[in-house]
Design an enzyme around this catalytic site. Structure first.
Site, mmCIF file in Angstrom:
data_model
loop_
_atom_site.group_PDB
_atom_site.id
_atom_site.type_symbol
_atom_site.label_atom_id
_atom_site.label_comp_id
_atom_site.label_asym_id
_atom_site.label_seq_id
_atom_site.Cartn_x
_atom_site.Cartn_y
_atom_site.Cartn_z
ATOM 1 N N GLY A 7 -4.473 -0.043 8.261
ATOM 2 C CA GLY A 7 -4.351 0.886 7.147
ATOM 3 C C GLY A 7 -5.186 0.421 5.981
ATOM 4 N N HIS A 8 -5.431 1.315 5.050
ATOM 5 C CA HIS A 8 -6.156 0.933 3.852
ATOM 6 C C HIS A 8 -5.796 1.871 2.707
ATOM 7 C CE1 HIS A 8 -8.890 4.047 5.532
ATOM 8 N NE2 HIS A 8 -9.040 4.360 4.264
ATOM 9 N N GLY A 9 -6.095 1.428 1.505
ATOM 10 C CA GLY A 9 -5.833 2.231 0.321
ATOM 11 C C GLY A 9 -6.775 1.817 -0.783
ATOM 12 N N ALA B 267 -7.544 -3.386 2.330
ATOM 13 C CA ALA B 267 -7.107 -3.079 3.696
ATOM 14 C C ALA B 267 -5.888 -3.902 4.091
ATOM 15 C CB ALA B 267 -8.252 -3.339 4.679
ATOM 16 N N VAL B 268 -5.128 -3.348 5.056
ATOM 17 C CA VAL B 268 -3.993 -4.053 5.639
ATOM 18 C C VAL B 268 -4.291 -4.283 7.113
ATOM 19 C CG1 VAL B 268 -1.537 -3.955 6.201
ATOM 20 C CG2 VAL B 268 -2.338 -3.041 4.024
ATOM 21 N N ASP C 209 5.815 3.400 -7.620
ATOM 22 C CA ASP C 209 4.876 4.072 -6.714
ATOM 23 C C ASP C 209 5.572 4.457 -5.407
ATOM 24 O OD1 ASP C 209 2.410 5.204 -6.180
ATOM 25 O OD2 ASP C 209 1.553 3.374 -5.335
#
Length: 320
Positions: A35-37, A41-42, A151
């Site tokens: 995943g990323h945001g 990244a994760v 959040d």
């Protein structure tokens, strides 16, 4: 200690103690992006010492605003270190390598927004209730310690293989029960957070309750209200328009009442997380395996559609 570590920033012993001294490149193998945001990244990885699968969130502190990035990393690590709750992602330590912080946490299979992407339809009400119940327990813990997440959204609620709900991503969290920073993801922001931008008003834990209500709509309708609008338009409409509600009348009275309770425009009118834990929407009887069943169905769908690759986390504009 590698020369890439910001030695100036580690002169303070209390700061230096936040980070393990080992080289993470030697401790973690089989890194695979899951995943990323906006933060980076994760990855999933394997700890060579224990053979345990973990999640690693990589945060760079180079380039523009490097000082702020470094301060944000320190803040998040300090925050994660003190959190201990079954519905909050478990923190395992932080390492520094090549101008990047490696935040190591327990591995979760997907975010709830990933489940929406795979299924391409809203979740069932029992599933939403189970996810909301777990998220509420995590929020009640935070709020009882005068902390605000700031959040809450489906992308920051994760599920473990065993179907346990975990709150994640504390990069915007506040350790004070009263805050005034204009931070969050636009569509999920409470009205008082938006007003804090210009009027320097303080807000409290009630903002997480609003965001949870928006997240319920997200799970029921596959997107939050006002998603197609620009940020400026979103902010204006959140402040000036009536509170959003569930569009379909097919949802139960308890679900609709829960969402309406969370989305009261006046913060003091919203129930606390502790009070919402007693709401019939999350207390109603449901199968203990409801989330495990969801996970199994999702795995089948994912394998059929993609032959099993990871689903990237939803990336939204996050204001920090």
């Amino acid at each position: 200690m590698p020369s890439t570590i910001p030695t100036e920033g580690l002169k303070d012993p209390e700061t230096a103690e936040l980070f393990f001294k080992e080289d993470p490149e030697k401790l973690f193998t089989d890194l695979r992006e899951v995943g990323h945001g906006s933060f980076g990244a994760v990855y999933s990885a394997r700890d060579v010492r224990t053979n345990e699968v973990v999640a690693i969130k990589k945060l760079s502190y180079t380039g523009m605003q490097s000082t702020k990035k470094w301060q944000d990393i320190i803040k998040e690590v300090r925050f994660l270190q003190i959190l201990k709750h079954p519905n909050i992602i478990e923190y395992k330590g932080c390492y520094l390598s090549e101008h990047t912080a490696w935040l190591v946490m327990e591995y979760c299979i997907r975010s709830v927004s990933d489940f929406l992407k795979v299924h391409k339809k809203p979740l069932q009400e029992m599933e939403i209730a189970a996810i909301t119940h777990g998220a509420l327990q995590g929020l009640a813990y935070l709020h009882s310690h005068a902390m605000i997440h700031r959040d809450i959204k489906a992308a920051n609620i994760l599920l473990t293989e065993q179907g346990q709900v975990k709150l994640a991503d504390f990069g915007l969290a506040s350790m004070a029960s009263r805050a005034s920073s204009f931070v969050g993801t636009p569509n999920w922001m409470a009205p008082e957070v938006i007003l804090a931008k210009d009027e320097e008003q303080q807000y409290g834990t009630e903002v997480d309750i609003w965001s949870l209500g928006i997240t319920c709509i997200e799970l029921a309708e596959m997107k939050p209200p006002l998603q197609s609008n620009s940020s400026v338009s979103v902010f204006s409409r959140i402040i000036r328009s009536e509170s959003p509600t569930l569009q379909s009348t097919e949802w139960s009275y308890h679900f609709r009442h829960f969402v309406d309770s969370c989305l009261q425009k006046i913060p003091q009118d919203r129930p606390t997380s502790q009070k919402l834990l007693k709401h019939m929407f999350v207390r109603r009887e449901r199968p203990e395996t409801v989330l495990i069943d969801l996970i199994q169905r999702t795995k089948v769908l994912s394998q059929e559609a993609h032959n099993g690759p990871a689903v990237e986390s939803q990336e939204e504009e996050v204001i920090t």
